[in-house]
Design an enzyme around this catalytic site. Structure first.
Site, PDB file in Angstrom:
ATOM      1  N   HIS A  51       0.853  -1.194   0.000  1.00 21.20           N
ATOM      2  CA  HIS A  51       0.000   0.000   0.000  1.00 21.20           C
ATOM      3  C   HIS A  51       0.887   1.241   0.000  1.00 21.20           C
ATOM      4  CE1 HIS A  51      -3.883  -1.914   1.851  1.00 21.20           C
ATOM      5  NE2 HIS A  51      -3.287  -2.736   0.989  1.00 21.20           N
ATOM      6  N   GLU A  53       0.920   3.881   1.863  1.00 23.38           N
ATOM      7  CA  GLU A  53       1.411   4.276   3.181  1.00 23.38           C
ATOM      8  C   GLU A  53       2.571   3.395   3.628  1.00 23.38           C
ATOM      9  OE1 GLU A  53      -3.197   4.405   3.621  1.00 23.38           O
ATOM     10  OE2 GLU A  53      -1.727   3.394   2.340  1.00 23.38           O
ATOM     11  N   CYS A  81      -6.244   1.976   5.829  1.00 23.84           N
ATOM     12  CA  CYS A  81      -6.887   0.725   6.242  1.00 23.84           C
ATOM     13  C   CYS A  81      -6.299   0.299   7.590  1.00 23.84           C
ATOM     14  CB  CYS A  81      -6.635  -0.348   5.182  1.00 23.84           C
ATOM     15  SG  CYS A  81      -4.923  -0.951   5.148  1.00 23.84           S
ATOM     16  N   CYS A  84      -2.418  -0.325   7.496  1.00 21.81           N
ATOM     17  CA  CYS A  84      -1.634   0.903   7.388  1.00 21.81           C
ATOM     18  C   CYS A  84      -1.746   1.747   8.646  1.00 21.81           C
ATOM     19  CB  CYS A  84      -2.064   1.680   6.155  1.00 21.81           C
ATOM     20  SG  CYS A  84      -1.657   0.814   4.614  1.00 21.81           S
TER      21      CYS A  84
END
Length: 149
Positions: A51, A53, A81, A84
């Site tokens: 992801h 992040e 999410c 993260c």
């Protein structure tokens, strides 16, 4: 100043879009300098943890040579999410600034608030809605194109 760094995160999201990845981008800022960048690369890397992040946090930690990002701010185009959000807490990020809300998986305000849970060992300052329309529009455009295919 927040818009300036969010625009950098949006540039990262556009990179993801160009690779047919969900267009989410992130930058880590410390002392008014970008020290980490990332955009979604799950498809490219075949990695469910790739992801924006996570990649921005890893980039910043590698550049600093340490895992604690004390005093740093993370700018991300979409509400993080749970994975993260957990990484943000574990990395000791001071501030989280995000654009669009994620009503299906958001772990900062939409479904839960992991980064400000006082039971954890770190508390993150949060600012949401920065460049919200531009962040949301990029995601909407991506998913509209995906449905047309």
């Amino acid at each position: 100043m927040h818009k300036k760094y969010m625009q950098e995160a949006i540039l990262e999201a556009r990179k993801a879009f160009s690779k047919n990845e969900v267009p989410i981008g992130a930058v880590v800022v410390l002392n008014n300098k970008i020290i980490g960048r990332g955009h979604n690369r799950r498809e490219e890397l075949g990695d469910p943890t790739a992801h924006a992040e996570m990649l921005a946090i890893r980039d910043a930690a590698q550049r600093l040579g340490k895992w604690r990002l004390t005093g740093a701010s993370l700018y991300v185009t979409l509400e993080p999410c749970p994975m993260c959000a957990g990484a943000i807490v574990n990395a000791r990020v001071q501030k989280l600034i995000y654009g669009a809300f994620d009503l299906k998986a958001g772990a900062v305000s939409s479904l839960m608030n992991l980064v400000q849970d006082r039971r954890l060992n770190h508390y993150v300052e949060v600012m949401d809605g920065i460049c919200h329309e531009e962040c949301a529009q990029l995601l909407q455009e991506f998913f509209q194109q995906l449905r047309r295919r």
